[in-house]
Scaffold this active site. Sequence first.
Site, mmCIF file in Angstrom:
data_model
loop_
_atom_site.group_PDB
_atom_site.id
_atom_site.type_symbol
_atom_site.label_atom_id
_atom_site.label_comp_id
_atom_site.label_asym_id
_atom_site.label_seq_id
_atom_site.Cartn_x
_atom_site.Cartn_y
_atom_site.Cartn_z
ATOM 1 N N ARG A 112 0.808 -1.201 0.000
ATOM 2 C CA ARG A 112 0.000 0.000 0.000
ATOM 3 C C ARG A 112 0.854 1.269 0.000
ATOM 4 O O ARG A 112 0.692 2.149 -0.859
ATOM 5 C CB ARG A 112 -0.841 -0.034 1.269
ATOM 6 C CG ARG A 112 -1.977 0.902 1.360
ATOM 7 C CD ARG A 112 -2.751 0.535 2.633
ATOM 8 N NE ARG A 112 -3.087 -0.872 2.603
ATOM 9 C CZ ARG A 112 -4.278 -1.340 2.225
ATOM 10 N NH1 ARG A 112 -5.250 -0.502 1.929
ATOM 11 N NH2 ARG A 112 -4.508 -2.621 2.184
ATOM 12 N N HIS B 260 6.465 6.604 11.181
ATOM 13 C CA HIS B 260 5.802 6.533 9.878
ATOM 14 C C HIS B 260 5.221 7.915 9.606
ATOM 15 O O HIS B 260 4.013 8.099 9.557
ATOM 16 C CB HIS B 260 4.707 5.462 9.919
ATOM 17 C CG HIS B 260 4.172 5.071 8.571
ATOM 18 N ND1 HIS B 260 4.683 5.552 7.389
ATOM 19 C CD2 HIS B 260 3.177 4.217 8.218
ATOM 20 C CE1 HIS B 260 4.019 5.025 6.379
ATOM 21 N NE2 HIS B 260 3.112 4.218 6.847
#
Lengths: 332, 332, 332
Positions: free
Chosen positions: C64, C147
């Site tokens: 993804r 992240h």
Amino acid sequence: MKDKATKMMHILSAKQFDRPFLESICELTDVIRRLDKTRDGLRYLKGLLSHQRAMLYFTQPSTRTFLSFQSACHILGVASSEIRDSSTSSERKGESINDSLRTFSSYVDLIIMRTPVPGLCDEIAKLLDDTPRPVPIINAGSGPDEHPTQALLDIYTLARSFRKNGGIDGKTVLMVGDLKRGRTIRSLARLLALYKDVKMIFSSPKDFSISDDLRKHLTEKGVRFEESTEFREHLKSADAIYMTRVQDEYDIAGEQKPVNYENYHLTYDCLDIIKPEAVIMHPMPRRKEIDPRIDDDRRAKYWRQERNGMWTRVALITKVLGADKNIILPEL
Amino acid sequence: MKDKATKMMHILSAKQFDRPFLESICELTDVIRRLDKTRDGLRYLKGLLSHQRAMLYFTQPSTRTFLSFQSACHILGVASSEIRDSSTSSERKGESINDSLRTFSSYVDLIIMRTPVPGLCDEIAKLLDDTPRPVPIINAGSGPDEHPTQALLDIYTLARSFRKNGGIDGKTVLMVGDLKRGRTIRSLARLLALYKDVKMIFSSPKDFSISDDLRKHLTEKGVRFEESTEFREHLKSADAIYMTRVQDEYDIAGEQKPVNYENYHLTYDCLDIIKPEAVIMHPMPRRKEIDPRIDDDRRAKYWRQERNGMWTRVALITKVLGADKNIILPEL
Amino acid sequence: MKDKATKMMHILSAKQFDRPFLESICELTDVIRRLDKTRDGLRYLKGLLSHQRAMLYFTQPSTRTFLSFQSACHILGVASSEIRDSSTSSERKGESINDSLRTFSSYVDLIIMRTPVPGLCDEIAKLLDDTPRPVPIINAGSGPDEHPTQALLDIYTLARSFRKNGGIDGKTVLMVGDLKRGRTIRSLARLLALYKDVKMIFSSPKDFSISDDLRKHLTEKGVRFEESTEFREHLKSADAIYMTRVQDEYDIAGEQKPVNYENYHLTYDCLDIIKPEAVIMHPMPRRKEIDPRIDDDRRAKYWRQERNGMWTRVALITKVLGADKNIILPEL
């Protein structure tokens, strides 16, 4: 939303093609090949869809079809992403295939999909049609089921080989090999049935003849066809000889008896028998179905057929993404 | 067809390069690096071959060479496809390597090929030359055999490092390490023999000296060279020091005795011995042949050498695809 | 050299974002999405950085995030290379990770890096800053650690969902699931703390509550927050409901007791409880945390959130490569 979905063109099955569609793809492909002759033509093609993105979702391996589609994207300037391994991280993380494909669709404008799962392309197309941002799906082969773009390139190759010879109408097409499991033959026979007075001869070992549903379909359509376990005796009358290989990747070990295929190989001496204007085709890859020395004969069209695959896919992508109206011949 | 084939330029071996060719690649590379300095220059490069497509056929793994060639394609706008695993579907389906590569060639304008099989590039080049649509082959490394583009980038790096210092002619080049199995050294030595009055010193463990054919070639060409199991004593006289690593990926387990390589490592204290204008090179990747603290010394050229690899490959691709005449300096 | 390095913008941690940065990314993303509405806008974007090259170094699998970044590169015309397997040839040949990444950096203008190794992005950024040709690093996920681009897209999605409703300031955000190991929650909570009067409710099983360092950070910042093992009772008061899944890919077999997560699933009947203007988010992929029938509810934002990820990454890349000043609305 629904309105948008209705207008979305998916390419899911060879069954959806009618003769006008086939002819429009052939004409588009012709223009595209003219554009390919010059640097300016190629640059024009490359600019056509350079603002679009495609995903090549190929969870069933197929180097040839993958490269053909990827090259088609390159020709049109379409940026492409790829998934080639179904055991990707998301699926390992427990995601459903529906969620994965909806995610992928959110990044691109087109999904080209090859999968071992029959019917999956249709299912995903339906799923996406119900979202606010559907994208078109092109089926690039779904298991033993459908391979509509192979059928398109076969029709294009036949149509152009017979261009100065009356086209496909009235021709005799000999299809040879494993006709039971080869989806190529099934789709091609259905499309040939759209042309006038075509005669089909199916030549295969006894246990590998065409499926009942195809037999029934051709009968209903009133198509002339013949089934035979002979091969060489039909060579003389064929305008096109379509060789195929045994599809033993679908074999379940031990279930199938080995077949002596040698009687269904096009050997070098066959060149003396077949018509001077005949065309020899093969969906490739080949094993021993065609002697490589035949490659140099002008009737051998299987290499051209591969390159035609790329061009017809270019044509199809422009159609699906609405750029076909911009495929015009350069001014002379 | 034959006529077309004759004009096709394949890059198969360092043996095919003569001095004018090397100099033209160096000049092209210089201009390309000038173009790289500006956004306009980069955009000019990117437009040069944006209508062309290349296949990177890398069935022998090589991240570095792969990325270098792929980046070269990106710089020129050449769309690239890749095969990186020889166990692809078609081969599993029983296709011959010849058929696979003829298929791939039908989708692209150039094949860049790295393979563990010596001679395969030549064979495929010959095969394609006999088809109606041949494409050029660039050998990106064929087993222990040839790696012509590595030799090109080495020559470019030497030529530019010595630009203000008389060029390569007359220089002393010390080559160190596993000289028996390293194709890099073999190709470089052959190319250096094209320059005037170059002296080569080959420093290696006893069992890893240069091959008989190279020794014979250099002798025939009248090149001055010396073989030695010593390393440090030659550092003082060298204009260029070319370090290499042991090629143990070609080792057959148990067949090779372990060698004490430490005597052939460039340690930090060596910096005091070598000439102030010397250049230190390495084809990379390195293990312990060069102390990383040396990276900051201005004589260390191995990082620049890697980037030069990308630029010389840009130059080579333009030459092979006939765009070298369009590599011109922007107006000032 | 040092001077150049100082100006290099790396994106390493959500901790480096302040509110003006977040707002500038949101504004950039808005303009980019406006440009996406037209063919001309998309072509303008595609030309912006078409002379640049990026490497996607993804040695931790993530389909993804990979596709999202790759699509962002495609949108901007940035050519991208990829490393997706850490067991590449160079590393097999004994090269250090530092040498590998310095090599990769020499071919590109940007490295987007996802790795299972906490702190590696920072280390490589520092290494490159000390070379003559540093390139920016974007951290695309570093193990259980950071992240930052996920945090950015979450903030953008919240900001735009509340655009007509006063923005993020003053909202109540309910975060649900495995709050201990999910880096998403940790980063998002830190960024939400930059907004005024936000209230956070952390709902998780007892053993999966937020980490001590986050608890301490929020306390120090004077943020209102509440921890709870209840879920449904908080639905009524939440303006945003952020669902997450159990991060069991970080589990060590046998070490973690299985948890009954069902109490922390958003079931279809929850739609009747939550506010009419609430937003439902999820970093995806989901398992059973959200009933798929909820997808059609207008409060479900997780699909939009994924597409927002692509757009915020486009914005971020333009910023890092200095093209953000060229992101302007087309003339009307």
